[in-house]
Write a protein that holds these residues in place. Structure first.
Motif, mmCIF file in Angstrom:
data_model
loop_
_atom_site.group_PDB
_atom_site.id
_atom_site.type_symbol
_atom_site.label_atom_id
_atom_site.label_comp_id
_atom_site.label_asym_id
_atom_site.label_seq_id
_atom_site.Cartn_x
_atom_site.Cartn_y
_atom_site.Cartn_z
ATOM 1 N N GLU A 124 46.531 35.689 34.239
ATOM 2 C CA GLU A 124 46.653 36.187 35.607
ATOM 3 C C GLU A 124 45.443 35.772 36.452
ATOM 4 O OE1 GLU A 124 46.305 40.542 37.662
ATOM 5 O OE2 GLU A 124 47.559 40.396 35.876
ATOM 6 N N VAL A 125 44.253 35.945 35.901
ATOM 7 C CA VAL A 125 43.027 35.577 36.613
ATOM 8 C C VAL A 125 43.001 34.075 36.885
ATOM 9 C CG1 VAL A 125 40.510 35.360 36.377
ATOM 10 C CG2 VAL A 125 41.644 37.524 35.813
ATOM 11 N N ILE A 126 43.275 33.281 35.875
ATOM 12 C CA ILE A 126 43.224 31.828 36.033
ATOM 13 C C ILE A 126 44.227 31.364 37.076
ATOM 14 C CG2 ILE A 126 43.620 29.601 34.874
ATOM 15 C CD1 ILE A 126 40.973 31.009 34.102
ATOM 16 N N ARG A 127 45.442 31.865 37.000
ATOM 17 C CA ARG A 127 46.476 31.419 37.941
ATOM 18 C C ARG A 127 46.175 31.872 39.372
ATOM 19 N NH1 ARG A 127 50.600 32.395 33.230
ATOM 20 N NH2 ARG A 127 50.826 30.229 32.555
ATOM 21 N N LYS A 128 45.641 33.066 39.519
ATOM 22 C CA LYS A 128 45.280 33.549 40.856
ATOM 23 C C LYS A 128 44.212 32.646 41.480
ATOM 24 C CE LYS A 128 42.679 37.388 42.559
ATOM 25 N NZ LYS A 128 42.202 38.731 42.254
ATOM 26 N N LYS A 129 43.177 32.354 40.734
ATOM 27 C CA LYS A 129 42.098 31.506 41.249
ATOM 28 C C LYS A 129 42.560 30.065 41.423
ATOM 29 C CE LYS A 129 39.177 34.694 41.763
ATOM 30 N NZ LYS A 129 38.812 35.096 43.124
#
Length: 79
Positions: free
Chosen positions: A19-24
């Motif tokens: 989730e963090v990687i895709r958001k950034k």
């Protein structure tokens, strides 16, 4: 580390990481080419976007709300 945690905790950790990687990634104009486990293959149009993504992702991962079971492991304890 993965062998010591319950499966539901591992699933939560991977989900949060992704989730963090895709958001950034979207914020920094990147493209996801593939994943395997917790590894991503990413592409960017510009080196500057990739650098900004990497720095922002590291900060976001440090600030993420990781499960307590993960943070109890010696290699994952906050310092």
């Amino acid at each position: 580390m993965w062998e010591t945690l319950p499966e539901h905790v591992c699933d939560e950790v991977i989900s949060l990481h992704h989730e963090v990687i895709r958001k950034k990634l979207h914020m920094h104009h990147g493209y996801e080419c593939g994943t395997e486990g917790d590894a991503f293959v990413l592409a960017f149009h510009a080196v500057a976007d990739a650098l900004r993504f990497a720095a922002a992702a590291q900060v976001e991962l440090l600030m993420a709300d990781w499960p307590a079971e993960l943070l109890e492991l010696e290699v994952c304890r906050p310092v």
